[in-house]
Write a protein that holds these residues in place. Structure first.
Motif, PDB file in Angstrom:
ATOM      1  N   ARG A  96     -29.693  23.925 -53.276  1.00 38.29           N
ATOM      2  CA  ARG A  96     -30.094  23.877 -51.875  1.00 38.29           C
ATOM      3  C   ARG A  96     -30.161  22.441 -51.374  1.00 38.29           C
ATOM      4  NH1 ARG A  96     -32.252  27.407 -48.291  1.00 38.29           N
ATOM      5  NH2 ARG A  96     -33.439  26.505 -46.569  1.00 38.29           N
ATOM      6  N   GLU A  97     -30.628  21.525 -52.226  1.00 37.90           N
ATOM      7  CA  GLU A  97     -30.718  20.113 -51.827  1.00 37.90           C
ATOM      8  C   GLU A  97     -29.344  19.532 -51.556  1.00 37.90           C
ATOM      9  OE1 GLU A  97     -32.196  21.464 -54.437  1.00 37.90           O
ATOM     10  OE2 GLU A  97     -34.284  21.462 -53.735  1.00 37.90           O
ATOM     11  N   ASP A  98     -28.390  19.829 -52.428  1.00 41.16           N
ATOM     12  CA  ASP A  98     -27.033  19.333 -52.221  1.00 41.16           C
ATOM     13  C   ASP A  98     -26.422  19.926 -50.954  1.00 41.16           C
ATOM     14  OD1 ASP A  98     -27.244  17.855 -54.505  1.00 41.16           O
ATOM     15  OD2 ASP A  98     -26.021  19.205 -55.753  1.00 41.16           O
ATOM     16  N   ARG A  99     -26.672  21.188 -50.714  1.00 43.10           N
ATOM     17  CA  ARG A  99     -26.135  21.837 -49.522  1.00 43.10           C
ATOM     18  C   ARG A  99     -26.724  21.199 -48.264  1.00 43.10           C
ATOM     19  NH1 ARG A  99     -26.166  27.894 -48.819  1.00 43.10           N
ATOM     20  NH2 ARG A  99     -24.114  27.533 -47.884  1.00 43.10           N
ATOM     21  N   GLN A 100     -28.030  20.916 -48.280  1.00 45.93           N
ATOM     22  CA  GLN A 100     -28.655  20.274 -47.123  1.00 45.93           C
ATOM     23  C   GLN A 100     -28.019  18.922 -46.844  1.00 45.93           C
ATOM     24  OE1 GLN A 100     -31.492  21.312 -44.822  1.00 45.93           O
ATOM     25  NE2 GLN A 100     -30.037  19.853 -43.933  1.00 45.93           N
ATOM     26  N   GLU A 101     -27.794  18.136 -47.887  1.00 41.91           N
ATOM     27  CA  GLU A 101     -27.189  16.813 -47.709  1.00 41.91           C
ATOM     28  C   GLU A 101     -25.791  16.923 -47.118  1.00 41.91           C
ATOM     29  OE1 GLU A 101     -25.914  12.986 -50.510  1.00 41.91           O
ATOM     30  OE2 GLU A 101     -27.445  14.395 -51.220  1.00 41.91           O
ATOM     31  N   LEU A 102     -25.034  17.883 -47.607  1.00 39.53           N
ATOM     32  CA  LEU A 102     -23.664  18.065 -47.117  1.00 39.53           C
ATOM     33  C   LEU A 102     -23.652  18.553 -45.667  1.00 39.53           C
ATOM     34  CD1 LEU A 102     -22.232  19.675 -50.350  1.00 39.53           C
ATOM     35  CD2 LEU A 102     -21.386  17.542 -49.327  1.00 39.53           C
ATOM     36  N   TYR A 103     -24.493  19.523 -45.350  1.00 36.41           N
ATOM     37  CA  TYR A 103     -24.511  20.033 -43.977  1.00 36.41           C
ATOM     38  C   TYR A 103     -25.066  19.008 -42.997  1.00 36.41           C
ATOM     39  CZ  TYR A 103     -23.068  24.706 -45.399  1.00 36.41           C
ATOM     40  OH  TYR A 103     -22.348  25.777 -45.879  1.00 36.41           O
ATOM     41  N   THR A 104     -25.974  18.163 -43.445  1.00 39.18           N
ATOM     42  CA  THR A 104     -26.451  17.071 -42.592  1.00 39.18           C
ATOM     43  C   THR A 104     -25.300  16.150 -42.240  1.00 39.18           C
ATOM     44  OG1 THR A 104     -28.732  17.116 -43.378  1.00 39.18           O
ATOM     45  CG2 THR A 104     -27.915  15.014 -42.544  1.00 39.18           C
ATOM     46  N   GLU A 105     -24.479  15.819 -43.240  1.00 38.15           N
ATOM     47  CA  GLU A 105     -23.321  14.956 -42.998  1.00 38.15           C
ATOM     48  C   GLU A 105     -22.334  15.623 -42.044  1.00 38.15           C
ATOM     49  OE1 GLU A 105     -19.937  12.481 -45.586  1.00 38.15           O
ATOM     50  OE2 GLU A 105     -21.354  13.825 -46.604  1.00 38.15           O
ATOM     51  N   ALA A 106     -22.098  16.917 -42.240  1.00 37.02           N
ATOM     52  CA  ALA A 106     -21.155  17.635 -41.374  1.00 37.02           C
ATOM     53  C   ALA A 106     -21.647  17.652 -39.935  1.00 37.02           C
ATOM     54  CB  ALA A 106     -20.963  19.059 -41.881  1.00 37.02           C
ATOM     55  N   GLN A 107     -22.935  17.891 -39.732  1.00 36.94           N
ATOM     56  CA  GLN A 107     -23.479  17.931 -38.370  1.00 36.94           C
ATOM     57  C   GLN A 107     -23.295  16.602 -37.657  1.00 36.94           C
ATOM     58  OE1 GLN A 107     -27.428  20.326 -38.157  1.00 36.94           O
ATOM     59  NE2 GLN A 107     -27.006  20.103 -40.344  1.00 36.94           N
ATOM     60  N   LYS A 108     -23.539  15.503 -38.354  1.00 34.25           N
ATOM     61  CA  LYS A 108     -23.393  14.190 -37.733  1.00 34.25           C
ATOM     62  C   LYS A 108     -21.953  13.929 -37.309  1.00 34.25           C
ATOM     63  CE  LYS A 108     -27.366  12.047 -40.014  1.00 34.25           C
ATOM     64  NZ  LYS A 108     -27.857  11.034 -40.977  1.00 34.25           N
ATOM     65  N   ILE A 109     -21.005  14.298 -38.169  1.00 32.01           N
ATOM     66  CA  ILE A 109     -19.591  14.080 -37.838  1.00 32.01           C
ATOM     67  C   ILE A 109     -19.167  14.962 -36.662  1.00 32.01           C
ATOM     68  CG2 ILE A 109     -17.213  14.300 -38.672  1.00 32.01           C
ATOM     69  CD1 ILE A 109     -18.308  13.703 -41.493  1.00 32.01           C
ATOM     70  N   LEU A 110     -19.536  16.236 -36.708  1.00 30.00           N
ATOM     71  CA  LEU A 110     -19.107  17.169 -35.664  1.00 30.00           C
ATOM     72  C   LEU A 110     -19.710  16.833 -34.307  1.00 30.00           C
ATOM     73  CD1 LEU A 110     -19.270  20.484 -37.718  1.00 30.00           C
ATOM     74  CD2 LEU A 110     -17.200  19.367 -36.857  1.00 30.00           C
ATOM     75  N   VAL A 111     -20.926  16.291 -34.305  1.00 27.29           N
ATOM     76  CA  VAL A 111     -21.533  15.878 -33.041  1.00 27.29           C
ATOM     77  C   VAL A 111     -20.880  14.599 -32.542  1.00 27.29           C
ATOM     78  CG1 VAL A 111     -23.655  15.098 -31.930  1.00 27.29           C
ATOM     79  CG2 VAL A 111     -23.709  17.040 -33.499  1.00 27.29           C
ATOM     80  N   ASP A 112     -20.656  13.649 -33.427  1.00 28.85           N
ATOM     81  CA  ASP A 112     -20.001  12.407 -33.019  1.00 28.85           C
ATOM     82  C   ASP A 112     -18.582  12.674 -32.513  1.00 28.85           C
ATOM     83  OD1 ASP A 112     -19.844   9.385 -32.958  1.00 28.85           O
ATOM     84  OD2 ASP A 112     -18.200   9.818 -34.353  1.00 28.85           O
ATOM     85  N   ASP A 113     -17.877  13.578 -33.158  1.00 31.46           N
ATOM     86  CA  ASP A 113     -16.514  13.918 -32.734  1.00 31.46           C
ATOM     87  C   ASP A 113     -16.485  14.774 -31.473  1.00 31.46           C
ATOM     88  OD1 ASP A 113     -15.299  12.539 -34.772  1.00 31.46           O
ATOM     89  OD2 ASP A 113     -14.761  14.303 -35.962  1.00 31.46           O
ATOM     90  N   ALA A 114     -17.643  15.306 -31.073  1.00 34.20           N
ATOM     91  CA  ALA A 114     -17.692  16.283 -29.974  1.00 34.20           C
ATOM     92  C   ALA A 114     -16.631  17.356 -30.213  1.00 34.20           C
ATOM     93  CB  ALA A 114     -17.500  15.608 -28.617  1.00 34.20           C
ATOM     94  N   ALA A 115     -16.641  17.877 -31.445  1.00 33.82           N
ATOM     95  CA  ALA A 115     -15.660  18.893 -31.829  1.00 33.82           C
ATOM     96  C   ALA A 115     -15.767  20.117 -30.919  1.00 33.82           C
ATOM     97  CB  ALA A 115     -15.873  19.283 -33.281  1.00 33.82           C
TER      98      ALA A 115
END
Length: 528
Positions: A469-488
């Motif tokens: 769960r900890e690894d998944r949280q870290e990965l999804y946190t990274e994905a959220q930051k990229i997708l928001v910055d990209d305005a995907a």
């Protein structure tokens, strides 16, 4: 006793608890028979789950079809067409034992062969959410005997057990669909499932009627004789029909938000926001990013700055909702609000348009209206006005539910809106909207924007397979930051769905999928 919280803050007993408190003889004597009158809005293009996943189809067809499992309000799996299941220690093998004595609505026997066909042939081909998961993770699905189904995965998929509800792993009859063109099968006009209610009729533009399945595999169920889903195009008329007692149930999208506060305070009306735990829905603005102007990241970021999310929620949706911060709902596991912020700022938006170098006058755009009522039309008008303020030339195109699905599924749009359900885990409901492998024509609930980022693809793949769960949280946190910055996508607001119903209706909301449950235990108290 089990209780739930309503928006007005009152604690209300569920029908089961009420029956206990009053004594079984007084309450249960009124559980049999009757017709539940409700609304389906807008009119669905068809009623076959898998082939269509729009909200109106899910609402009606969830009473006709079933999955191997159901889910309680905490999203814990419960028996459905499967009475038990086991998972291997390595998380790669899932073995389901099916219920006894289940038949299809046409009288044919249900067996493991139907499950194997549905998963391995039907859903692999047609289902926009499940298809990429099956094609990536499922090694095989087999039937050792008529009552047993075994799923073997190539690698772990953390939320696999969350997939087996009606809206994802729909089970369809192999004897009807095997060897046919699924989309054009004549039986699509008369859907056949194993559920508590059977299709009776569809008067286009008027009503869809389901009737009690007399051979349902659960003894004594369903309680209702009939469910009528009326088709009333005008929101005000739907509100009046409920107010005058012609309609027993209204879902959150059935009437304009301005009517909700008035209707929920009427005598004899109950309301709740429970029953959406599985969905955690977010409304986004999606753009066709295959060409200018939306292929430019700065243009997309400019749009995100140009839209006032608080105004949308408070003024257009009358306070029903919450501004979104990114692609994952705040009610979903792995949400992280520490992402780039797009505070409402028209000057910043204009600055980004200038920096982009894109000549907006050379790229007029059309907003494909979201066909769910006048509130959504007002949202399109607001977005149009805001885009014009930063230099866009904008028109709005009207369409119906079927036309919207076809246009978006075929990438034939500039920009539009959608509310997407998240299904308890980002690996099921979020990644499908962004991974490159899900840029496929034919479904309005895939990666229709055409967004592609190999880094995001890799992050989502790792997060889905991780058992930590900890690894998944870290990965999804990274994905959220990229997708928001990209305005995907342009993430607008988290939906809040209010269900209104007459106090004579009992057991309406009993699971994490709310009104998309099968209504097998819903009953009407004639004494009300």
């Amino acid at each position: 006793m089990k209780i739930f919280q309503t928006r007005r803050g009152a604690l209300r007993l569920t029908a089961a608890a009420l029956a206990i408190s009053l004594g079984a003889t007084g309450a249960m004597a009124q559980t049999k028979g009757g017709t539940l009158n409700t609304i389906v809005q807008p009119e669905p293009p068809l009623l076959v789950l898998g082939l269509n996943q729009q909200s109106p189809t899910q609402y009606v067809a969830s009473k006709i079809y079933e999955g191997l499992l159901t889910y309680d309000p905490d999203l814990a799996p419960q028996p459905g067409l499967a009475k038990s299941w086991e998972t291997s220690e390595d998380g790669l093998t899932y073995t389901f034992t099916l219920q006894d004595g289940v038949t299809w609505h046409d009288g044919e026997k249900f067996s493991s062969a139907d499950v194997v066909f549905s998963v391995d042939k039907y859903l692999r081909q047609v289902h926009p959410r499940v298809r990429p998961i099956l094609n990536t993770y499922l090694e095989s699905v087999t039937a050792p005997d008529d009552q047993t189904v075994v799923f073997k995965l190539k690698s772990p998929f953390a939320p696999f057990i969350q997939l087996f509800g009606t809206d994802n792993m729909t089970i369809v009859p192999a004897h009807i669909y095997e060897g046919t063109e699924f989309a054009t099968n004549p039986q699509n006009q008369h859907p056949i499932g194993t559920g508590p209610f059977m299709f009776e009729s569809w008067e286009r533009g008027s009503a869809i009627t389901l009737v009690k399945n007399p051979n349902y595999w659960k003894d004594g169920l369903p309680y209702l004789d009939k469910i009528v889903f009326s088709i009333i195009p005008d929101s005000a008329s739907r509100a009046v029909a409920f107010e005058q007692g012609q309609i027993d149930v209204l879902r959150g999208t059935d009437v304009d938000p301005v009517d909700v506060s008035r209707l929920e305070n009427l005598d004899g009306v109950e309301e709740t926001t429970k029953g959406t735990e599985m969905y955690s829905t977010i409304t986004s603005m999606i753009m066709n990013e295959r060409e200018l102007p939306f292929s430019n990241k700065q243009v997309r970021q400019a749009i995100s700055y140009a839209l006032d999310r608080d105004f949308m929620v408070q003024t257009i949706f009358f306070g029903i909702g919450k501004p979104a911060t990114g692609p994952i709902s705040s009610t979903l596991p792995f949400y992280d609000g520490d992402v780039p912020k797009y505070d409402y700022d028209l000057d910043k938006a204009r600055e980004l348009i200038k920096e982009s170098g894109v000549d907006l006058s050379a790229h007029p755009v059309k907003i494909l209206d979201y066909p769910y009522g006048s509130t959504w039309a007002r949202l399109a008008e607001y977005v149009s006005q805001q885009l014009k303020q930063i230099g866009f030339t904008v028109d709005i195109e009207a369409t119906d539910a079927g036309g919207w699905a076809q246009r978006v599924g075929n990438f034939d749009f500039d920009t539009t809106f959608h509310f997407s359900d998240q299904f308890g885990d980002p690996a099921i409901g979020v990644s499908r909207l962004f991974v490159t492998s899900n840029i496929v024509k034919g479904s309005p609930f895939a990666n229709n924007a055409g967004y592609s980022n190999p880094e995001v693809d890799e992050i989502f793949a790792k997060a889905a397979s991780s058992t930590s769960r900890e690894d998944r949280q870290e990965l999804y946190t990274e994905a959220q930051k990229i997708l928001v910055d990209d305005a995907a996508n342009i993430y607008l607001f988290e939906n809040q769905n209010v269900t209104l119903y007459k106090d004579s209706v009992h057991n309406l909301i009993t699971s994490g999928v709310g009104t998309n449950s099968n209504f097998e235990t819903v009953y009407i108290d004639d004494a009300k």
